[in-house]
Design an enzyme around this catalytic site. Structure first.
Site, PDB file in Angstrom:
ATOM      1  N   GLU A  22     -10.190  -1.847  -5.245  1.00 11.33           N
ATOM      2  CA  GLU A  22      -9.391  -1.853  -5.065  1.00 11.33           C
ATOM      3  C   GLU A  22      -8.355  -3.068  -4.787  1.00 11.33           C
ATOM      4  O   GLU A  22      -8.383  -3.692  -3.863  1.00 11.33           O
ATOM      5  CB  GLU A  22      -8.521  -0.382  -3.773  1.00 11.33           C
ATOM      6  CG  GLU A  22      -7.655  -0.301  -4.257  1.00 11.33           C
ATOM      7  CD  GLU A  22      -6.337  -0.748  -3.333  1.00 11.33           C
ATOM      8  OE1 GLU A  22      -5.383  -1.201  -4.444  1.00 11.33           O
ATOM      9  OE2 GLU A  22      -6.240  -0.190  -2.683  1.00 11.33           O
ATOM     10  N   CYS A  27      -1.065  -2.305  -0.788  1.00 10.94           N
ATOM     11  CA  CYS A  27      -0.378  -2.541  -2.682  1.00 10.94           C
ATOM     12  C   CYS A  27       0.034  -1.793  -3.038  1.00 10.94           C
ATOM     13  O   CYS A  27       0.758  -2.615  -4.727  1.00 10.94           O
ATOM     14  CB  CYS A  27      -2.479  -2.544  -2.636  1.00 10.94           C
ATOM     15  SG  CYS A  27      -3.297  -3.950  -1.783  1.00 10.94           S
TER      16      CYS A  27
END
Length: 460
Positions: free
Chosen positions: A233, A267
């Site tokens: 990720e 993020c």
């Protein structure tokens, strides 16, 4: 071995220092993790669920102390730290309640079709999993890996970010305190240069990383070299598209929250605000006004809305991105001041318009409270701007037009599309990205299955 420092980003003062684990300590922790696997299996679903619920109870009981540790170590506002701890406890209980259902294999209704008396599938744990985790959600990022991994019967070893060693040590002890076998989950206090050796260790079955694109490339290369599973990720530069039919005030309020949550260091923060030309001026003025009115200050003060960036290098990188855009003609309509305090790594919430592709901010992720606003002539251009980068993590789309919404859901290139809201991770929904934002999924049923062997079973 080196020294690991815990530094308060609000003041720049050192909180504590720790020595890296010597090779012997790393060896002992890997051996203990491997030795815990049979005990994890023998405990069954009920035993592991009881331990996991106990870990959730400990987190909730210690929420005040753990939240303060997070805030002092990486700078997020104290209310957000408390929310992170409670979200982690919820996720532990979610997997305690649902792991067995998620990992129940299937049986063919017509096994004769494959010349068997019975046939189907089952899920088995892979073994010891290495987690390389970031500092921005120092408890949550780890728990969303650890809870499903442990409930599946895997053991875990954690290499946490070097600037949150107190959080790393706390997590390394939490699951043992809750009743899990000794070694089932442990923290490795090591630098990034030693991660490759751990991945290559034959006792480690797979690796998961949440971090930068560069770290992802390095982890993926090492895991690929030894043919081990990896889940990545990575970064994101999430688009937040606003169309004329949207509730503008609600979109502005959510845009500010989405850009500045976690001091702009997530993020899945919205980072690129793509606004239809018919409402561009109204949205931009309201957005800039709200961004400039945020309370920036001591993150331990409940009134603070934006705290410092977690590292001095992080503030420098954000400063360089904004300055590059300014020098190349962008307009800084609010913000521009790197620091607002005599000490600490603060960055003023900033809104930038007039961006062009020659500017670094156009294509690079800004990990801080900096919002880029783009004008779009129509939906086609808005989607083109949204999909124009090689990131593909989350996205948000604001409209009440059903045809527009249908197109956005189909055409936005991302791991998630949120309609009239902001991208959030939930235990109940899979989370992950495409393109340079990584591969694989965390959370929900899909996340717990990532580190299991889907085994076909055929009986004559």
């Amino acid at each position: 071995m080196g020294t690991i420092h815990s530094i308060d980003p609000a003041t720049g003062t050192e909180l504590a220092t720790f020595q890296e684990d010597p090779d012997e300590a790393v060896e002992n922790k890997l051996a203990a993790a491997a030795a815990a696997l049979p005990q994890l299996g023998a405990a069954g679903w009920g035993g592991r669920a009881a331990w996991m619920r106990s870990a959730a109870d400990i987190l909730e009981t210690e929420v005040e102390a753990v939240a303060l540790m997070i805030t002092k170590e990486m700078g997020k506002p104290i209310a957000q730290s408390k929310a992170e701890v409670l979200k982690s406890a919820h996720t532990m209980r979610f997997y305690a309640d649902n792991a067995e259902q998620f990992l129940t294999g299937r049986t063919l209704d017509n096994p004769g079709a494959v010349n068997a008396s019975t046939a189907g599938t089952r899920f088995d744990p892979l073994g010891v999993i290495l987690a390389v985790m970031p500092w921005n959600y120092p408890i949550w990022q780890v728990v969303r890996f650890a809870a499903p991994a442990l409930m599946a019967g895997n053991a875990g070893v954690l290499k946490h970010a070097s600037n949150v060693p107190q959080s790393a040590i706390y997590l390394g002890e939490l699951f043992t305190r809750a009743g899990f076998p000794k070694g089932a989950f442990a923290t490795l206090l090591i630098g990034s240069a030693r991660v490759a050796d751990v991945i290559r260790d034959p006792r480690v079955a797979a690796v998961t990383l949440t971090g930068s694109e560069g770290a992802g490339r390095s982890i993926a290369a090492t895991a690929g070299d030894v043919l081990k599973k990896a889940v990545l990720e990575l970064g994101g530069s999430d688009p937040f598209i606003v169309m004329p039919s949207a509730d503008i005030n609600a979109a502005v309020d959510t845009a500010v929250k989405s850009r500045t949550a976690n001091n702009g260091q997530a993020c899945i923060n919205a980072k690129r605000f793509i606004v239809h030309q018919d409402i561009y001026d109204e949205f931009t003025v309201k957005f800039a006004n709200k961004m400039s009115s945020l309370i920036v200050g001591d993150p331990t003060d409940p009134a603070t809305e934006v705290g410092p960036l977690a590292t001095e290098s992080g503030r420098r990188e954000v400063t360089e991105l904004v300055e590059d855009a300014r020098l190349k003609g962008a307009d800084i309509i609010t913000g521009t001041s790197p620091g607002t305090h005599e000490s600490g790594w603060f960055y003023t919430p900033t809104v930038v318009t007039g961006l062009t592709q020659e500017m670094r901010l156009w294509a690079e992720e800004a990990f801080g409270p900096v919002a880029s606003v783009y004008r779009a002539a129509d939906l086609d251009e808005a989607l083109s701007i949204a999909n124009g980068l090689e990131f593909g993590l989350g996205s948000a789309f604001w409209s009440t037009n059903d045809d527009e919404i249908d197109r956005a859901i189909r055409e936005i290139e991302a791991g998630a599309v949120f309609i009239n809201g902001m991208t959030i991770s939930y235990a109940e929904l899979p989370f992950g990205g495409i393109k340079r934002s990584g591969y694989g999924r965390e959370l929900s049923m899909e996340g717990i299955r990532e580190f299991c062997n889907l085994k076909t079973v055929w009986v004559a």
